[in-house]
Design an enzyme around this catalytic site. Structure first.
Site, PDB file in Angstrom:
ATOM      1  CB  ALA A 186      -0.933  -0.020   1.208  1.00  0.00           C
ATOM      2  CG  HIS A 187      -1.252   4.935   0.498  1.00  0.00           C
ATOM      3  ND1 HIS A 187      -2.165   5.944   0.334  1.00  0.00           N
ATOM      4  CD2 HIS A 187      -1.711   4.157   1.496  1.00  0.00           C
ATOM      5  CE1 HIS A 187      -3.124   5.770   1.221  1.00  0.00           C
ATOM      6  NE2 HIS A 187      -2.885   4.709   1.922  1.00  0.00           N
TER       7      HIS A 187
END
Lengths: 359, 359, 359
Positions: free
Chosen positions: C243-244
């Protein structure tokens, strides 16, 4: 498109029998709560019987012994079949044949001059067929598909958009690969650790046998040496991971997001439910069934039905359970101590045993 | 690019108020530990307060009542907003508008002559738009995208590189599909078993409503009959599996690697956390929240908060727990036996009951 | 193709020694149960010793002290190496060098005029290189790859078919991205809820350092601000979600279908097993190992070995366990009550304590 059959014709197509008017004409299949005149529907599950009261379909596919039962209006026409779901599938295939493509090889595709392309093959724009690859007759290669050098695609295969079949991999006949499927990516193999980690070249291939269907964005890694195998008739759902040197046996079914680690052998007619996982280097015997979200960590005998998925419960209650779970060994010990003490109380004459009389 | 606003202008843009100097000019947003003069940052979580002491940002977005509190230097300029995270998002949108593309239709794309392409549409090289497909005005179709025959793409959509939207599927307006998303792959449906397994044609579609965003490599299968629906405003993360005939309600959120099996209805404003799974043919009520790695096996009432994910604990300890878990029924029996014996000891007059006096 | 080495040459290549005839010529590597004359095989696991009796290979790679042991025929030639698996990998690399491509830039690819393409780069048909992107010398860009504007690809990278590297993302040297990998998709970030949900622009990038390999259809989201980082030498398997703003430390290994939520920091030399998950905003310390299907919900100290995966057991038995799991708190209470009662029985003089004397 304008296919029309009588209910009797359909019954004989699927090996069933008509109860009611076999002469009604059917031109479409529809869900039980939507079907109207000229349409055929099916009773897949008893709970849908309640819809039959107001059903206006011209025919309803049912299983043996259903007609005459509760909530089954005698006014409707029925097609009784041994397996109504199979009958439904066969009728649907009849009314909705797979689209035919006879576009030939698009000049906007890239087909290597050494590739061999069979008769009646359709290759869409932006597809790529590598050197010495083969595509069997009648196969359809959608846009964005990559077929690597020396890969072999059988007859009547469908490779949907953006499928990748890397070099040397082999597909049988009537294989369907849904969009984004990757066949033949390198297995996840390294020797050593840390700074010293060395990539093990993955020089094996993937073999996909006849009548296999593989769901969107599923990945099947090539073998380190030898081959990764998905055997005849196996059906693989979306986003499944099949690691290097795995074998999936004939007619096995792998549901979405399941994962199978390296060198594991899945037998014939096995069912792996969604999000399940199987460790590497084990064998799952023929006909075994693995439940959803379950983890297989050792060999599974043929026919075994295994689970370890846990059903969600109210969060606050679950937090308490989770807090106690790691304490399970202590709980057992406490119960063992109690058992000894109670035994002593029940038989006061008996001498106390200090040691663990345990399990 | 060279957007510049005063803190006061930003406060009025997001419906907040300035505490400090509203005249400072802001030209960029930066993380709290990096922001310098001319830059705006935000306090997303109390634990980041410690960064404020040495923060050189020209403005800090905070929630109500934060200014004046502990670790909040009075020397900084604050933009107080009801929801600081929303205010941050709106400022970021202002400073970093989505890139505009006005390239028109690349001659290196393939657009079927029967497709209808709206005004201001950008179609990159190597994209494919099928027969009778439509692309609404302002939409951007990146390289490698496949839009099948009769598919409908609304206005102002963004289909990132290598997205696949198969035939007949429908997207509303302002839909964002990240790279590798597959819309409309066949549902995983077969009738019969083993050699007799028959593919059930999947002739339904997928409908994606307005303002839906779907993450990279997520797959949404087409319905068997009817439609799979992702309703307005729903947000789906990466590598999610949405099976045939599923409905995802408005504004629901599905985190990465979650999976939803066939015909299940997810209500409005539901949250499915990462790696969770929902079985087929159930309904998850509006506003329900399902925890990470949790498995939903039956209908979920509206507003329920459910979990079954287990937090990892030290491996050696966990091995003991795992060994005992399957013995849980035996443990209960042992405790029941103890309860009966202790009851007998406590009330010696009471007759022993041999049978199970149950829970 | 026609590479041939003596066993002695191979031994000196991998830093091992020959036991037997070092002069035999080797031209291929094969599995232990298939290898014949002229071929080299390896003993990876003691359980394969049983194959050695009928092994016809010209050489067998073994670990220290193996030769002379049980089931080790003295008639074979051995290459003894400190780590036989590393020696095997190095020999395999020697015999099966990565394919070389010197096709240059295909006129059927799209390379923006402002892109900078290094020497010896191969760009296949239907690849897309955006404005101001760079591709370092010797890199290979397969068909269907998308490299966004201003993205930077280092030297000697391999981007397999249909890889997407979105705008601004950066790859080091010798990075391998398998088919369908997505680098730089938007992080899953929204502020507010329901109708009011606002997309947080994801304006950061992804940085992939040297010698990273990423498996098929894995997704790595760009940071909201700043960068998502996969550090030097990390190896990521298929269908992984990163994920980010996540950081994956140097030489860490993430197995298939694992997921790492936003802003989490994975240390160096960490191993995340298959289908494991790590929540957002935590740190996993250097050298930690997380078991398969395990969930990490809080910070993990360096070197910790954690698990929460449950091994599947027979389904009927598991149903009973599952039914009892939520009752675990009641079981504890029952045991506590018993403990008090038994204590009272053992010490009749002691007064009963009515309250919870608890844990």
């Amino acid at each position: 498109m304008a296919i029309s059959k009588t209910l009797s014709e359909l019954a004989s197509h699927v090996g069933g029998k008509v109860i009611g008017d076999g002469g009604v004409r059917i031109h479409k299949i529809a869900p039980i709560d939507e079907a109207g005149p000229g349409e055929l529907t099916f009773l897949a599950h008893p709970r849908y019987r309640r819809h039959l009261g107001r059903c206006r379909a011209s025919g309803v596919i049912v299983g043996p012994g259903v007609v005459g039962g509760k909530d089954i209006p005698p006014s409707l026409n029925y097609l009784e079949a041994a397996d109504p779901y199979v009958a439904f599938a066969r009728c649907l295939q009849l009314f909705c044949p797979a689209p035919q493509f006879e576009l030939g090889v698009s000049p906007r595709s890239h087909v290597d001059s050494s590739a061999r392309i069979g008769e009646g093959v359709t290759i869409f724009p932006h597809a790529y067929i590598g050197a010495r690859a083969t595509v069997g007759k009648g196969s359809v290669i959608f846009p964005g598909v990559y077929v690597g050098a020396q890969a072999q695609i059988g007859a009547d295969c469908i490779l949907h958009a953006n499928v990748v079949v890397r070099e040397g991999c082999q597909l049988g006949d009537r294989v369907i690969l849904h969009p984004g499927v990757v066949i033949g990516s390198d297995g996840f193999g390294y020797a050593g650790a840390g700074e010293e980690r060395v990539k093990i070249p993955q020089i094996g291939i993937v073999v996909i046998e006849d009548d296999v269907e593989i769901g969107a964005n599923t990945t099947v890694d090539r073998a380190t040496l030898g081959r990764t195998l998905v055997a005849r008739g196996a059906k693989i759902d979306n986003l499944v991971q099949i690691a290097h040197n795995v074998t999936i046996g004939e007619h096995s079914v792998v549901a979405a997001q399941a994962g199978i680690a390296g060198s594991t052998r899945i037998g014939r007619n096995v069912i792996l439910a969604g999000q399940s996982g199987v460790v590497n280097h084990v064998t799952v015997g023929d006909g075994a069934i693995i439940g959803p979200q379950s983890g297989v960590a050792r060999p599974v005998p043929a026919g075994a039905v295994l689970s370890s998925g846990i059903e969600a419960s109210p969060h606050q209650q679950w937090l308490k359970v989770m807090a106690l779970l790691p304490e399970l060994p202590k709980l057992w010990s406490a119960v063992r101590v109690l058992e000894r003490r109670v035994a002593r109380l029940l038989k006061p004459a008996e001498k106390e045993i200090d040691g663990d009389v345990g399990r």
